[in-house]
Scaffold this motif. Sequence first.
Motif, PDB file in Angstrom:
ATOM      1  N   ASP A  33       0.853  -1.189   0.000  1.00 56.46           N
ATOM      2  CA  ASP A  33       0.000   0.000   0.000  1.00 56.46           C
ATOM      3  C   ASP A  33       0.889   1.239   0.000  1.00 56.46           C
ATOM      4  OD1 ASP A  33      -2.397  -1.304  -0.031  1.00 56.46           O
ATOM      5  OD2 ASP A  33      -2.596  -1.347   2.151  1.00 56.46           O
ATOM      6  N   TYR A  35      -0.140   4.432   0.523  1.00 49.71           N
ATOM      7  CA  TYR A  35      -0.566   5.347   1.576  1.00 49.71           C
ATOM      8  C   TYR A  35      -1.073   4.574   2.776  1.00 49.71           C
ATOM      9  CZ  TYR A  35      -0.478   8.950  -2.037  1.00 49.71           C
ATOM     10  OH  TYR A  35      -0.091   9.809  -3.014  1.00 49.71           O
ATOM     11  N   LYS A  36      -1.114   5.252   3.926  1.00 45.21           N
ATOM     12  CA  LYS A  36      -1.600   4.617   5.153  1.00 45.21           C
ATOM     13  C   LYS A  36      -3.119   4.464   5.131  1.00 45.21           C
ATOM     14  CE  LYS A  36       1.996   6.495   8.133  1.00 45.21           C
ATOM     15  NZ  LYS A  36       2.265   7.408   9.243  1.00 45.21           N
ATOM     16  N   HIS A  37      -3.812   5.505   4.669  1.00 46.44           N
ATOM     17  CA  HIS A  37      -5.270   5.525   4.686  1.00 46.44           C
ATOM     18  C   HIS A  37      -5.806   5.518   3.261  1.00 46.44           C
ATOM     19  CE1 HIS A  37      -4.841   6.521   8.906  1.00 46.44           C
ATOM     20  NE2 HIS A  37      -4.030   7.510   8.559  1.00 46.44           N
ATOM     21  N   GLN A  40      -6.386   8.787   1.045  1.00 42.78           N
ATOM     22  CA  GLN A  40      -5.269   9.498   0.436  1.00 42.78           C
ATOM     23  C   GLN A  40      -5.098   9.117  -1.032  1.00 42.78           C
ATOM     24  OE1 GLN A  40      -2.341   8.293   3.397  1.00 42.78           O
ATOM     25  NE2 GLN A  40      -2.134  10.434   4.006  1.00 42.78           N
TER      26      GLN A  40
END
Length: 83
Positions: A33, A35-37, A40
Amino acid sequence: MSTEYRGIGYRRYVRDKTILRKKRISKAVYGLDWYKHDGQYSKGKIHCSCGLCKYGKKYGLPTIRDMRETSREKILLSDYRMI
């Protein structure tokens, strides 16, 4: 002539669709992934812009499109000279 506005549900659907597409590309290319969230992913790019990834652009190397164009020109010139 009336103007139709899209609802919040439609915008949420389109946003989720782009998030899933970018997340799938990120996992296929990088294997992780980016991005973390998830939110985003809808904001911007999913590629790296460092000098190593943009090596050809940084050093002015020709792209595949440029190489194809030069090969077409060579073929046309050789065909012209044969006539």
